[in-house]
Design an enzyme around this catalytic site. Structure first.
Site, PDB file in Angstrom:
ATOM      1  N   ASN A  10       0.836  -1.200   0.000  1.00  0.00           N
ATOM      2  CA  ASN A  10       0.000   0.000   0.000  1.00  0.00           C
ATOM      3  C   ASN A  10       0.869   1.247   0.000  1.00  0.00           C
ATOM      4  O   ASN A  10       1.996   1.238   0.492  1.00  0.00           O
ATOM      5  CB  ASN A  10      -0.918   0.013   1.233  1.00  0.00           C
ATOM      6  CG  ASN A  10      -1.939  -1.111   1.198  1.00  0.00           C
ATOM      7  OD1 ASN A  10      -2.467  -1.441   0.148  1.00  0.00           O
ATOM      8  ND2 ASN A  10      -2.213  -1.705   2.349  1.00  0.00           N
ATOM      9  N   CYS A  11       0.341   2.321  -0.575  1.00  0.00           N
ATOM     10  CA  CYS A  11       1.026   3.608  -0.572  1.00  0.00           C
ATOM     11  C   CYS A  11       1.272   4.042   0.878  1.00  0.00           C
ATOM     12  O   CYS A  11       0.404   3.819   1.727  1.00  0.00           O
ATOM     13  CB  CYS A  11       0.164   4.638  -1.299  1.00  0.00           C
ATOM     14  SG  CYS A  11       0.973   6.229  -1.510  1.00  0.00           S
ATOM     15  N   PRO A  12       2.471   4.569   1.207  1.00  0.00           N
ATOM     16  CA  PRO A  12       3.516   5.023   0.279  1.00  0.00           C
ATOM     17  C   PRO A  12       4.662   4.017   0.104  1.00  0.00           C
ATOM     18  O   PRO A  12       5.733   4.402  -0.372  1.00  0.00           O
ATOM     19  CB  PRO A  12       4.028   6.288   0.967  1.00  0.00           C
ATOM     20  CG  PRO A  12       3.953   5.929   2.429  1.00  0.00           C
ATOM     21  CD  PRO A  12       2.722   5.046   2.576  1.00  0.00           C
ATOM     22  N   ILE A  13       4.477   2.743   0.462  1.00  0.00           N
ATOM     23  CA  ILE A  13       5.571   1.771   0.418  1.00  0.00           C
ATOM     24  C   ILE A  13       6.222   1.652  -0.964  1.00  0.00           C
ATOM     25  O   ILE A  13       7.458   1.649  -1.057  1.00  0.00           O
ATOM     26  CB  ILE A  13       5.096   0.385   0.925  1.00  0.00           C
ATOM     27  CG1 ILE A  13       4.520   0.502   2.343  1.00  0.00           C
ATOM     28  CG2 ILE A  13       6.242  -0.609   0.907  1.00  0.00           C
ATOM     29  CD1 ILE A  13       5.487   1.046   3.368  1.00  0.00           C
ATOM     30  N   CYS A  85       1.149   9.893  -0.458  1.00  0.00           N
ATOM     31  CA  CYS A  85       0.105   9.304  -1.303  1.00  0.00           C
ATOM     32  C   CYS A  85      -0.711  10.429  -1.916  1.00  0.00           C
ATOM     33  O   CYS A  85      -1.368  11.175  -1.202  1.00  0.00           O
ATOM     34  CB  CYS A  85      -0.804   8.417  -0.457  1.00  0.00           C
ATOM     35  SG  CYS A  85       0.060   7.039   0.302  1.00  0.00           S
TER      36      CYS A  85
END
Length: 201
Positions: A10-13, A85
């Site tokens: 998932n953002c911001p990964i 994000c």
């Protein structure tokens, strides 16, 4: 070649992983980032471009995307945007392309201009919701087109690429479509009627 696997992240990964890979390179390098959604493609693309990367992207399958970043060298630790994000970059604009040339006059110049126009669309802060190709424009989404890389990059970021099926058939390109999907006149009219704004080069 460095591969960053951010599938399922998932953002911001995805942005954080990509930024870390960019900061570890010492010379010219290609980084491939694998993600599973269009928003991740948009966020990784925006960060990489702001860091000086040459970016292209491609939809490999349902929930499978690849962002390719060409870096000329090391990136400063503080370079690039923060790993945030951002919302979907697509607005409600429709781009309609009815020819493989832009403008009238010299055909060779017209082909150079339409290629430049499509590239310019990839650089917009707010991407179009869809791009519709018909008549001579249908050749731009088919095998041999100089704009396929840019169109695949737009598709990976969620821009719907639609080409008139009647037109593909007329030009003998039905089996040579390389990006997006085939559509019909009813859908073309419907999309244009619902658009907040229509751009036609």
């Amino acid at each position: 070649m460095i591969t960053v696997n951010a599938m399922g992240d998932n953002c911001p990964i995805p942005v954080i992983k990509t930024k870390k890979a960019m900061q570890e390179i010492t010379g010219p390098e290609t980084i491939e980032v694998l993600v599973d959604n269009e928003i991740a493609v948009q966020n990784v693309t925006k960060m990489a471009v702001s860091s000086g990367g040459n970016v292209t992207s491609e939809k490999l399958g349902e929930k499978e995307f690849k962002v390719t970043i060409q870096m000329n060298g090391a990136v400063a630790k503080e370079a690039g945007e923060e790993a945030v994000c951002t919302p979907d970059r697509k607005g409600d604009t429709i781009v309609v392309i009815a020819s493989d040339k832009m403008g009238s006059g010299n055909d060779e110049l017209g082909k150079v201009l339409i290629k430049g126009f499509i590239f310019a669309v990839t650089q917009l802060e707010e991407l179009p919701k869809a791009m519709i190709f018909y008549n001579g424009g249908a050749t731009l989404t088919a095998e041999g087109s100089d704009s396929l890389e840019d169109l695949k990059s737009l598709e990976a970021q969620g821009v719907e690429i639609l080409t008139c099926g009647t037109c593909l058939n007329y030009y003998g390109l039905t089996d040579k479509l390389e990006v997006g999907s085939v559509t019909n006149m009813y859908t073309i009219v419907e999309k244009m009627a619902e658009a907040g704004k229509i751009i036609q080069p």
